[in-house]
Design an enzyme around this catalytic site. Structure first.
Site, PDB file in Angstrom:
ATOM      1  N   THR A  25       5.336  32.407  13.456  1.00  0.00           N
ATOM      2  CA  THR A  25       5.331  32.613  14.904  1.00  0.00           C
ATOM      3  C   THR A  25       5.884  33.981  15.266  1.00  0.00           C
ATOM      4  O   THR A  25       5.357  34.670  16.143  1.00  0.00           O
ATOM      5  CB  THR A  25       6.156  31.518  15.602  1.00  0.00           C
ATOM      6  OG1 THR A  25       5.616  30.245  15.235  1.00  0.00           O
ATOM      7  CG2 THR A  25       6.097  31.667  17.107  1.00  0.00           C
TER       8      THR A  25
ATOM      9  N   GLU B   5      13.995  26.279  18.250  1.00  0.00           N
ATOM     10  CA  GLU B   5      12.866  27.206  18.314  1.00  0.00           C
ATOM     11  C   GLU B   5      13.334  28.656  18.310  1.00  0.00           C
ATOM     12  O   GLU B   5      12.665  29.533  17.757  1.00  0.00           O
ATOM     13  CB  GLU B   5      12.021  26.937  19.566  1.00  0.00           C
ATOM     14  CG  GLU B   5      11.292  25.596  19.546  1.00  0.00           C
ATOM     15  CD  GLU B   5      10.142  25.578  18.570  1.00  0.00           C
ATOM     16  OE1 GLU B   5      10.407  25.567  17.344  1.00  0.00           O
ATOM     17  OE2 GLU B   5       8.988  25.563  19.017  1.00  0.00           O
TER      18      GLU B   5
END
Length: 310
Positions: free
Chosen positions: A183, A130
């Site tokens: 994101t 991530e």
């Protein structure tokens, strides 16, 4: 056993009020990762289907997450893994595309190695994927992807993950407009300071959502699905967002909001019938917009990453 294939689920992060701390796993869609042990040390990604992503491990979330795991092995220099990745979750969809890949890679590798690490330890490895994808090592997608169900990140320093119960009969409807919201970009538009009054309201909603999950109190869950900090900023990136929220609740949904950083929008319902009625409402709103989209209707995945074959 030296070969395995796993299904790694899509996830809904934030779950409205729980920015970066609450997430849930879906039964569909999900990525598939086939992995096998190699006598040749190192990590090699042989093929990627369904998305244009780098094969180089240091530039791929699967590779980076797996590298984090390998570093903690007693003999890391002799570890060898090869894999084929099938992406069924589009990058930038807001339903945990990078998290599914990272989670699937570390769970598959851990099983091949005889499960030397507990599942909660795997979350920390997957978070490194991530970090590569978004610049932030957040766990609200990878934790439910690995552990299943609803999860709460109590702390990031150190990482402390708490599993939450899933009330019976809970369904999720997700609409994914075919636009990409990265994101990293979605994080850049967030405010760095919030009003104390907003913070207090958000804390109350997070606490009440957790209480609602434990008590199977669907009314309390619905009242808690309100984000007064992140959603007002990010919702401008999503076509017909306010109309979706209003009409889906009129159709019986408990409530919902932006899934992760968007553009997907999720709604929780208390039955499959209501969830599919909500899907029809989403379809009726989006069809006239001339924008491609996908709708997923799913139960909550209680297991997380699942073995397909070994």
């Amino acid at each position: 056993m030296n070969r395995i294939k796993v299904f790694s689920p899509a996830t809904v992060a934030n779950v409205a009020c729980g920015f970066d701390v609450i997430g849930l796993a879906l039964d569909n869609p999900g990525d598939e990762i086939e992995m096998w042990l190699s006598s040749e040390p190192g990590i090699r990604i042989r093929e990627i289907h369904g998305a244009d992503l780098p094969l180089e491990p240091s530039k791929n979330v699967c590779g980076v997450a797996l590298q984090a795991l390998v570093k903690k092995l007693p003999d890391p220099l002799n570890a060898g893994f090869e894999m084929i990745i099938k992406k069924n979750i589009q990058p930038g969809s807001g339903i945990g595309s990078s998290a599914a890949s990272a989670a699937g890679a570390v769970v598959a590798a851990n099983i091949l190695l005889g499960e030397p690490f507990p599942k909660k330890k795997l979350v920390r490895f997957a978070m490194e994927g991530e970090r590569l994808a978004s610049g932030s090592a957040h766990a609200d997608n990878v934790a439910p992807a690995i552990l299943g169900g609803f999860t709460l990140v109590r702390s990031y320093t150190p990482v402390d993950i708490v599993g939450l119960p899933t009330p019976p009969g809970l369904w999720v409807t997700v609409i994914h407009p075919q636009i990409e919201v990265k994101t990293s970009d979605a994080r850049e538009i967030l405010k760095h300071k919030v009003l104390m009054t907003d913070a207090i309201k958000q804390w109350g909603n997070v606490a009440a959502l957790v209480a609602g999950l434990y008590r199977n109190d669907y009314g309390l869950i619905g009242r808690s699905l309100e984000d007064v900090i992140v959603e007002p900023v990010r919702s401008i990136l999503i076509p017909a967002f306010q109309e979706l929220k209003i009409k889906c609740k009129e159709a019986g949904a408990l409530g919902g909001g932006i899934s992760g950083s968007g553009p997907s929008v999720f709604m929780l319902s208390t039955s499959e019938e209501i969830a599919r009625n909500v899907a029809d409402v989403m379809n009726n709103i989006y069809q006239p917009l001339g924008l491609e989209y996908h709708i997923h209707v799913s139960t909550v995945n209680q297991e997380g990453v699942k073995v397909i074959s070994r």
